[in-house]
Scaffold this motif. Structure first.
Motif: not given
Length: 312
Positions: A49-58, A101-104
């Motif tokens: 399982i790979e883990f990615y953390v997603g974010d957006v601009p303020d 966001f957390l993407k698996l």
């Protein structure tokens, strides 16, 4: 404010689906993620399982379309052949990343005789961290250092995960009676307040009570498994007796440990002596936190444990 996103689920992908498969979790707030726990199925097991953390601009509304993801690493799972496909593997992963966001990304399954359709399954996901507010640092400040493009692995070395309560651990809920676990969390908050208020006797009593309740909760958890097994075997008389025994043990423990008084539902008493709980002479379980595992170059640091497949 500590976030504890515990997703108790039975998630199975379609028969003979194509891999990899993605799962995206949106958090209520932008958060600093500190620990992720994954409980895999006992025989529908992904290899990785790979883990990615997603974010957006303020100032941008969080959405899947506007999110930008950063890969923070991966974990691998064993094929579980040694346990006869009866145990479930629990991975505890320490991270230090910010996002909403957390993407698996789940990769192809381990092949075994029980997994006829090449599926993968997860039993539970636990995400622990802190809610944070977006800030805009002053770039004119001489002490300002732009780390927007920093490596998340380097960030993990710099910002070690802070203390995480054992009660937030997924394993705690798996082996505890649900009602007892909720009371323990309330008493733990009371203990933290007592430390700040310098109520030393009250804090000491709470510490002892929490330790004893953990033992009771674990015993009730085992009795719950026995009750479920009796129901599955259609031995309803045994299941009924087991339920009565559980209720009696729970109520007697509340009485012996003075749980209602310690919760102080009507406020803290004035000049009232704190009652000492009635405890046995058993050795107390050490609930001190384990030190965080440092990052490795590629694979995320994990703490692995096997759990009985009969557990929920």
């Amino acid at each position: 404010m500590l976030i504890d996103r515990y997703f108790k689920l039975f998630l199975f992908f379609h028969r003979f689906c194509l891999y990899p498969q993605d799962i995206v979790i949106q958090l209520d707030f932008r958060s600093r993620l500190r620990k992720i726990q994954i409980l895999a199925h006992q025989f529908l097991i992904p290899k990785k399982i790979e883990f990615y953390v997603g974010d957006v601009p303020d100032g941008t509304k969080p959405s899947l379309e506007s999110a930008r993801y950063t890969r923070v690493g991966y974990v691998s799972f064993s094929d579980n052949e040694n346990s006869g496909y009866k145990a479930r593997e629990l991975k505890s992963i320490h991270v230090d990343a910010h996002g909403v966001f957390l993407k698996l990304v789940l990769h192809k399954n381990h092949i075994n005789k029980h997994n006829l359709y090449n599926q993968v399954g997860l039993i539970a996901i636990n995400v622990i961290g802190d809610d944070i507010e977006p800030t805009k640092p002053d770039s004119m400040d001489p002490d300002f250092l732009d780390l927007s493009d920093k490596d998340p692995i380097v960030d993990g070395y710099i910002n070690k995960p802070d203390y995480i309560s054992p009660q937030d651990d997924l394993a705690f809920d798996m082996f505890q009676d649900p009602e007892i676990s909720q009371i323990i969390r309330k008493l733990e908050r009371k203990k933290q307040e007592a430390v700040l208020q310098e109520r030393d006797d009250y804090e000491k009593t709470l510490k002892t009570t929490i330790s004893e309740l953990q033992k009771v909760g674990e015993k009730l958890g085992k009795m719950e498994v026995e009750k479920r097994q009796a129901v599955e075997n259609e031995d309803y008389d045994k299941a009924k007796i087991k339920k009565i025994q559980m209720d009696e043990l729970r109520l007697q423990s509340y009485k012996d440990l003075h749980v209602i008084d310690l919760l102080e539902l009507n406020g803290a008493p004035k000049n009232k002596e704190v009652k000492e709980p009635v405890v046995d002479n058993a050795t107390h379980v050490d609930s001190s936190p384990r030190p965080a595992t440092p990052y490795e170059e590629q694979a995320l640091p994990v703490h692995t444990s096997n759990t009985d497949g009969e557990q929920p």
